[in-house]
Design a protein around this motif. Structure first.
Motif, PDB file in Angstrom:
ATOM      1  N   ILE A 178      73.572  70.274  43.688  1.00 52.32           N
ATOM      2  CA  ILE A 178      73.649  71.112  42.484  1.00 52.32           C
ATOM      3  C   ILE A 178      75.118  71.189  42.054  1.00 52.32           C
ATOM      4  CG2 ILE A 178      73.301  73.453  41.570  1.00 52.32           C
ATOM      5  CD1 ILE A 178      70.662  72.128  42.093  1.00 52.32           C
ATOM      6  N   ALA A 179      75.373  70.894  40.781  1.00 50.10           N
ATOM      7  CA  ALA A 179      76.754  70.872  40.292  1.00 50.10           C
ATOM      8  C   ALA A 179      77.241  72.264  39.915  1.00 50.10           C
ATOM      9  CB  ALA A 179      76.856  69.947  39.076  1.00 50.10           C
ATOM     10  N   GLU A 180      76.298  73.105  39.425  1.00 56.23           N
ATOM     11  CA  GLU A 180      76.720  74.376  38.851  1.00 56.23           C
ATOM     12  C   GLU A 180      75.526  75.329  38.805  1.00 56.23           C
ATOM     13  OE1 GLU A 180      79.298  75.476  34.809  1.00 56.23           O
ATOM     14  OE2 GLU A 180      78.444  73.476  35.085  1.00 56.23           O
ATOM     15  N   PHE A 181      75.805  76.617  38.897  1.00 57.82           N
ATOM     16  CA  PHE A 181      74.755  77.623  38.730  1.00 57.82           C
ATOM     17  C   PHE A 181      75.071  78.498  37.521  1.00 57.82           C
ATOM     18  CE2 PHE A 181      74.097  76.767  43.287  1.00 57.82           C
ATOM     19  CZ  PHE A 181      72.723  76.645  43.317  1.00 57.82           C
ATOM     20  N   TYR A 182      74.019  78.936  36.821  1.00 57.24           N
ATOM     21  CA  TYR A 182      74.169  79.842  35.687  1.00 57.24           C
ATOM     22  C   TYR A 182      73.271  81.055  35.915  1.00 57.24           C
ATOM     23  CZ  TYR A 182      75.279  75.199  33.785  1.00 57.24           C
ATOM     24  OH  TYR A 182      75.763  73.934  33.600  1.00 57.24           O
ATOM     25  N   LEU A 183      73.717  82.216  35.462  1.00 60.99           N
ATOM     26  CA  LEU A 183      72.864  83.414  35.493  1.00 60.99           C
ATOM     27  C   LEU A 183      72.572  83.789  34.053  1.00 60.99           C
ATOM     28  CD1 LEU A 183      71.508  85.649  37.176  1.00 60.99           C
ATOM     29  CD2 LEU A 183      73.653  86.927  37.076  1.00 60.99           C
ATOM     30  N   TRP A 184      71.383  83.454  33.597  1.00 59.94           N
ATOM     31  CA  TRP A 184      71.055  83.582  32.177  1.00 59.94           C
ATOM     32  C   TRP A 184      69.964  84.636  31.951  1.00 59.94           C
ATOM     33  CZ3 TRP A 184      70.591  77.593  31.465  1.00 59.94           C
ATOM     34  CH2 TRP A 184      71.858  77.050  31.166  1.00 59.94           C
ATOM     35  N   PRO A 185      70.053  85.346  30.831  1.00 63.61           N
ATOM     36  CA  PRO A 185      68.958  86.259  30.471  1.00 63.61           C
ATOM     37  C   PRO A 185      67.650  85.469  30.366  1.00 63.61           C
ATOM     38  CG  PRO A 185      70.842  86.561  28.995  1.00 63.61           C
ATOM     39  CD  PRO A 185      71.126  85.347  29.821  1.00 63.61           C
ATOM     40  N   LEU A 186      66.580  86.099  30.771  1.00 62.20           N
ATOM     41  CA  LEU A 186      65.287  85.411  30.827  1.00 62.20           C
ATOM     42  C   LEU A 186      64.882  84.855  29.458  1.00 62.20           C
ATOM     43  CD1 LEU A 186      63.437  84.772  33.103  1.00 62.20           C
ATOM     44  CD2 LEU A 186      62.306  86.967  32.800  1.00 62.20           C
ATOM     45  N   GLU A 187      65.239  85.574  28.401  1.00 66.43           N
ATOM     46  CA  GLU A 187      64.879  85.122  27.051  1.00 66.43           C
ATOM     47  C   GLU A 187      65.564  83.784  26.743  1.00 66.43           C
ATOM     48  OE1 GLU A 187      65.812  88.136  27.957  1.00 66.43           O
ATOM     49  OE2 GLU A 187      63.839  89.086  27.706  1.00 66.43           O
ATOM     50  N   GLN A 188      66.810  83.641  27.218  1.00 67.86           N
ATOM     51  CA  GLN A 188      67.533  82.386  26.995  1.00 67.86           C
ATOM     52  C   GLN A 188      66.879  81.246  27.779  1.00 67.86           C
ATOM     53  OE1 GLN A 188      71.689  82.734  28.030  1.00 67.86           O
ATOM     54  NE2 GLN A 188      72.094  80.538  27.796  1.00 67.86           N
ATOM     55  N   VAL A 189      66.509  81.530  29.019  1.00 71.30           N
ATOM     56  CA  VAL A 189      65.828  80.514  29.832  1.00 71.30           C
ATOM     57  C   VAL A 189      64.519  80.108  29.145  1.00 71.30           C
ATOM     58  CG1 VAL A 189      64.817  80.002  32.089  1.00 71.30           C
ATOM     59  CG2 VAL A 189      66.846  81.470  31.940  1.00 71.30           C
ATOM     60  N   ALA A 190      63.793  81.115  28.634  1.00 72.82           N
ATOM     61  CA  ALA A 190      62.514  80.845  27.965  1.00 72.82           C
ATOM     62  C   ALA A 190      62.714  79.926  26.760  1.00 72.82           C
ATOM     63  CB  ALA A 190      61.855  82.155  27.525  1.00 72.82           C
ATOM     64  N   GLU A 191      63.767  80.174  25.998  1.00 70.90           N
ATOM     65  CA  GLU A 191      64.028  79.340  24.809  1.00 70.90           C
ATOM     66  C   GLU A 191      64.337  77.902  25.197  1.00 70.90           C
ATOM     67  OE1 GLU A 191      66.980  80.954  22.141  1.00 70.90           O
ATOM     68  OE2 GLU A 191      65.878  82.851  22.061  1.00 70.90           O
ATOM     69  N   ILE A 192      65.150  77.728  26.231  1.00 68.02           N
ATOM     70  CA  ILE A 192      65.512  76.371  26.663  1.00 68.02           C
ATOM     71  C   ILE A 192      64.256  75.618  27.114  1.00 68.02           C
ATOM     72  CG2 ILE A 192      66.779  75.033  28.400  1.00 68.02           C
ATOM     73  CD1 ILE A 192      68.902  77.296  28.346  1.00 68.02           C
ATOM     74  N   VAL A 193      63.406  76.307  27.862  1.00 66.50           N
ATOM     75  CA  VAL A 193      62.169  75.668  28.333  1.00 66.50           C
ATOM     76  C   VAL A 193      61.278  75.305  27.142  1.00 66.50           C
ATOM     77  CG1 VAL A 193      60.003  76.125  29.544  1.00 66.50           C
ATOM     78  CG2 VAL A 193      62.187  76.672  30.640  1.00 66.50           C
ATOM     79  N   ARG A 194      61.147  76.236  26.226  1.00 69.93           N
ATOM     80  CA  ARG A 194      60.217  76.035  25.099  1.00 69.93           C
ATOM     81  C   ARG A 194      60.708  74.962  24.134  1.00 69.93           C
ATOM     82  NH1 ARG A 194      60.240  81.067  21.766  1.00 69.93           N
ATOM     83  NH2 ARG A 194      61.974  79.918  20.846  1.00 69.93           N
ATOM     84  N   ASP A 195      62.027  74.959  23.890  1.00 70.03           N
ATOM     85  CA  ASP A 195      62.542  74.172  22.762  1.00 70.03           C
ATOM     86  C   ASP A 195      63.287  72.909  23.158  1.00 70.03           C
ATOM     87  OD1 ASP A 195      61.531  76.195  21.209  1.00 70.03           O
ATOM     88  OD2 ASP A 195      63.443  77.261  21.049  1.00 70.03           O
ATOM     89  N   THR A 196      63.503  72.671  24.446  1.00 77.01           N
ATOM     90  CA  THR A 196      64.268  71.485  24.852  1.00 77.01           C
ATOM     91  C   THR A 196      63.607  70.812  26.055  1.00 77.01           C
ATOM     92  OG1 THR A 196      65.727  72.383  26.599  1.00 77.01           O
ATOM     93  CG2 THR A 196      66.340  72.872  24.309  1.00 77.01           C
ATOM     94  N   ARG A 197      64.170  69.653  26.416  1.00 77.86           N
ATOM     95  CA  ARG A 197      63.767  68.992  27.662  1.00 77.86           C
ATOM     96  C   ARG A 197      64.948  68.953  28.621  1.00 77.86           C
ATOM     97  NH1 ARG A 197      61.258  65.949  23.681  1.00 77.86           N
ATOM     98  NH2 ARG A 197      58.982  66.204  23.662  1.00 77.86           N
ATOM     99  N   GLU A 198      65.734  70.038  28.664  1.00 77.69           N
ATOM    100  CA  GLU A 198      66.930  70.074  29.517  1.00 77.69           C
ATOM    101  C   GLU A 198      66.583  70.295  30.990  1.00 77.69           C
ATOM    102  OE1 GLU A 198      70.236  72.444  28.087  1.00 77.69           O
ATOM    103  OE2 GLU A 198      69.583  72.145  26.011  1.00 77.69           O
ATOM    104  N   PHE A 199      65.441  70.926  31.255  1.00 77.13           N
ATOM    105  CA  PHE A 199      65.014  71.104  32.644  1.00 77.13           C
ATOM    106  C   PHE A 199      64.324  69.849  33.155  1.00 77.13           C
ATOM    107  CE2 PHE A 199      65.548  75.643  31.967  1.00 77.13           C
ATOM    108  CZ  PHE A 199      65.843  76.126  33.228  1.00 77.13           C
ATOM    109  N   LYS A 200      64.483  69.552  34.440  1.00 82.53           N
ATOM    110  CA  LYS A 200      63.647  68.548  35.104  1.00 82.53           C
ATOM    111  C   LYS A 200      62.192  68.902  34.814  1.00 82.53           C
ATOM    112  CE  LYS A 200      62.131  66.997  39.576  1.00 82.53           C
ATOM    113  NZ  LYS A 200      61.832  67.541  40.907  1.00 82.53           N
ATOM    114  N   PHE A 201      61.372  67.895  34.543  1.00 80.94           N
ATOM    115  CA  PHE A 201      60.033  68.120  33.982  1.00 80.94           C
ATOM    116  C   PHE A 201      59.240  69.224  34.676  1.00 80.94           C
ATOM    117  CE2 PHE A 201      57.147  66.018  37.024  1.00 80.94           C
ATOM    118  CZ  PHE A 201      58.072  65.397  37.853  1.00 80.94           C
ATOM    119  N   ASN A 202      59.148  69.189  36.007  1.00 80.82           N
ATOM    120  CA  ASN A 202      58.232  70.127  36.663  1.00 80.82           C
ATOM    121  C   ASN A 202      58.842  71.520  36.856  1.00 80.82           C
ATOM    122  OD1 ASN A 202      60.004  69.366  38.668  1.00 80.82           O
ATOM    123  ND2 ASN A 202      58.446  68.842  40.183  1.00 80.82           N
ATOM    124  N   CYS A 203      60.164  71.633  36.744  1.00 84.92           N
ATOM    125  CA  CYS A 203      60.792  72.955  36.851  1.00 84.92           C
ATOM    126  C   CYS A 203      60.424  73.823  35.658  1.00 84.92           C
ATOM    127  CB  CYS A 203      62.302  72.807  36.981  1.00 84.92           C
ATOM    128  SG  CYS A 203      62.766  71.827  38.426  1.00 84.92           S
TER     129      CYS A 203
END
Lengths: 281, 281
Positions: A226-251
């Motif tokens: 792991i290169a880096e860790f982030y502590l993000w508000p859940l709403e931000q995490v939700a947006e990234i999951v919903r609107d992008t493919r930045e997460f590894k597919f199954n995560c």
């Protein structure tokens, strides 16, 4: 894009591209049609039928099957068909915890379409402002899915270690979470999906855990994955999951499940029932 | 007996026993074969095909469909086919929250195999000894499933009220939970099942909520539907669900889901993946 898109992307595969992989009379996986001619070259190791590739039933024990398949996998590595040798063995079973038919090097598992198991941890912090979630970014030099976002801790499930011990080990290696904190993780369910990938088929199971972390804890990677860790508000995490493919597919699926279980995706969301069903196919 | 038995019991039905119930070109439910001749007697209201009963497409609005179906349902009540009139209307939709095609009296919903929605609350208390769960026993004179065990609060979802408002209303009526406490309930997922019952088909959705209650709170029923409440250790609740049929059929699933999400059924349970998948079919 939508949460359902992320779920659909983990469930794209065409059965016509595969034949069953049969061991001891059981369908334990699927082999891509394109790999069949190469497997046929191993002579008596495999029986080739129209709809199946069968491991020679004469290989009647765990040890015999394992040693013969190790020979096959090493040849496939020499062929550069199997890439990214891990030196980690996975159990070949129909269902987690059943006595395995054999073990296979992790990198070869999708080539035989064998169900793999993994542990995924949702690490989060509660505060007056709501829940924040620890997210990892995979190292740029990682063989699989480099530089993508990931759950705080996640790891494949090798043979010969319990799920909980594996989780605690991964917590230490990936995020330097002390054992006494990691031991508080609560198992919260399993996610299943089936995805066709360049290296074969992944009909996989993710065992999910929630771990509420102290506000003053900061993760630190110790194994270079792991290169880096982030502590993000859940709403931000939700947006990234919903609107992008930045997460590894199954995560994505692990995060979506967390969002459902913690009320962030509300039950009157138009896709709610489809999301709940889609996470366990 | 096992947790999977409880799940299987909620998913017993034979498609051959039913024809589609079609409204406005959409399959919104299923009608038992035995009911078809009686529906045919309503003349132009229904078109009867080999595999479907179709509501007259000339009934083109919510109001027109609702009023014609009300006439049908009242006749079925006179026939004593539809029993236990509730005076509560359910939306007929394909998916929760979509504009409904019509509304139908609740007691008639299974006769047309229309998907019903409900809210179910896991009320629990944490203490040093672990989690205890509030369990209700349904009144002996309740028309459906009298004297059986139930979730602390549960109710069907009528048309025209939000899920959360319905939950808060049911919390007040069934267990005298004050609004400010009920409002802390967290939505945690949906369970789906499809069960054949004497009155038809139930392809239903349960919206589940968790509510941690203060240790000094004691529920009190105010609407006569619950005879008694118990506060039981989670292990005891788990045993009753696993080994008996004392709970109303679908309440078992809500408890099983809670046991999974709170780590009581562990991921190395031999049926773990099948349980997780079985709760969302």
């Amino acid at each position: 894009m939508s949460f359902l898109d992320r779920i659909a992307e983990c469930n794209l595969w065409n059965p016509d591209n595969f034949r069953w992989f049969v061991v001891d009379g059981c369908r334990v996986g699927r082999v891509r049609q394109a790999l069949v001619p190469r497997l046929a070259e191993f002579g008596k190791v495999f029986g080739i039928e129209d709809d199946a590739v069968t491991l020679n039933p004469g290989l009647a024990t765990f040890a015999a099957r394992t040693s013969e398949m190790e020979r096959v996998v090493k040849a496939l590595v020499d062929d550069k068909i199997v890439e990214g040798w891990r030196g980690e063995n996975y159990a070949v079973t129909r269902s987690f915890g059943e006595p395995p038919f054999l073990q296979i090097e992790r990198a070869a598992i999708p080539h035989f379409g064998v169900r793999a198991f993994g542990v995924h941890l949702n690490g989060f912090v509660r505060s007056a402002g709501g829940i924040r979630m620890w997210i990892g970014r995979r190292a740029k030099d990682k063989h699989t899915y480099p530089d993508m976002l990931d759950n705080m801790v996640a790891g494949g499930q090798p043979i010969g270690i319990s799920l909980r011990d594996n989780l605690i080990k991964e917590c230490a290696e990936e995020a330097n979470i002390p054992r006494e904190i990691a031991a508080r993780a609560v198992s919260v369910g399993a996610i299943t999906y089936c995805m066709e990938a360049p290296d074969g088929l992944k009909p996989d199971v993710q065992f999910c855990y929630d771990l509420e972390l102290p506000a003053d804890f900061t993760p630190r990677n110790t194994d270079g994955e792991i290169a880096e860790f982030y502590l993000w508000p859940l709403e931000q995490v939700a947006e990234i999951v919903r609107d992008t493919r930045e997460f590894k597919f199954n995560c994505n699926l692990v995060v979506i499940d967390f969002l459902v279980r913690h009320g962030v995706i509300p039950p009157d969301h138009p896709d709610y029932v489809a999301i709940c069903q889609g996470l366990r196919r």
